[in-house]
Enzyme design. Structure first.
Site: not given
Ligand code: 5GP
Ligand code: MG
Length: 181
Positions: A46, A101-102, A105, A133, A154-155, A161, A167
């Protein structure tokens, strides 16, 4: 591309807006760090596109590497389990590491990856996330550089992706619910 754009309910940030914000972040980073000691580390897959654009706008000498971590399967909810699939190869000891990081969340990925990088004994370790977020989290992690805040939706696009697709879109948008339900 037109086809995939029609899967979006709405565009949150277009390519130009993203590029502008990345240029601002890169300027800030170039001022904050020492020439040659900075290592950008992103999380596959990502963060790849953000890393590539951010790195090319940073004006000081630096390098980058990638780690592999996976938490989302084909679903739109975090599975809660983060697996490290690849460690860094560039030496981080005594250097300034910026984890790129992308999206921030739940923060589970960042926690696990940050702990992994800390083991390499960097001089400093900070986080830069394109998206944050706005949602409740059990444990907050300080993010030094933030691209944009987004609501708890969710984006996809710009590296993010759904089932490994979208992506390559140059914008970040909200996927239509009918695509994943
Ligand atoms: P975490 O929940 O551990 O902060 O996020 C883990 C990973 O989930 C992120 O690095 C990203 O790749 C994916 N992710 C979290 N939120 C989203 C979202 O809204 N859209 C997408 N496509 N991936 C997400
Ligand atoms: Mg991911």
């Amino acid at each position: 591309m037109t086809d995939m754009m029609s899967d979006l309910e709405k565009v949150l940030f277009d390519g130009e807006t993203i590029n502008q914000r990345i240029a601002e972040l890169a300027d800030e980073i170039s001022r904050d760090y020492t020439d040659g000691e900075l290592v950008l580390v992103t999380v596959l897959r990502g963060g790849l596109i953000f890393l590539a654009d951010l790195s090319r706008r940073i004006s000081i000498r630096h390098t980058f590497d990638v780690v592999g971590a996976t938490s989302y399967g084909p679903h739109v909810e975090s599975s809660g389990q983060v697996l490290i699939t690849k460690d860094v190869e560039v030496p981080l000891q005594g250097r300034d590491v910026l984890l790129v990081e992308d999206i921030y969340d739940t923060g589970r990925t960042l926690h696990v990856v940050r702990d992994l990088l800390q083991v390499h004994d960097p001089r400093s370790l900070e986080i830069c996330s394109l998206l944050v977020k706005d949602r409740p989290r059990s444990q907050e992690i300080p993010i030094k550089y933030i691209g944009f805040h987004i609501p708890n939706v969710f984006v996809v696009g710009y590296g993010l992706d759904y089932d490994e697709q979208y992506r390559h879109l140059n914008c970040v948008g909200v996927l239509k619910k009918e695509i994943y339900s």
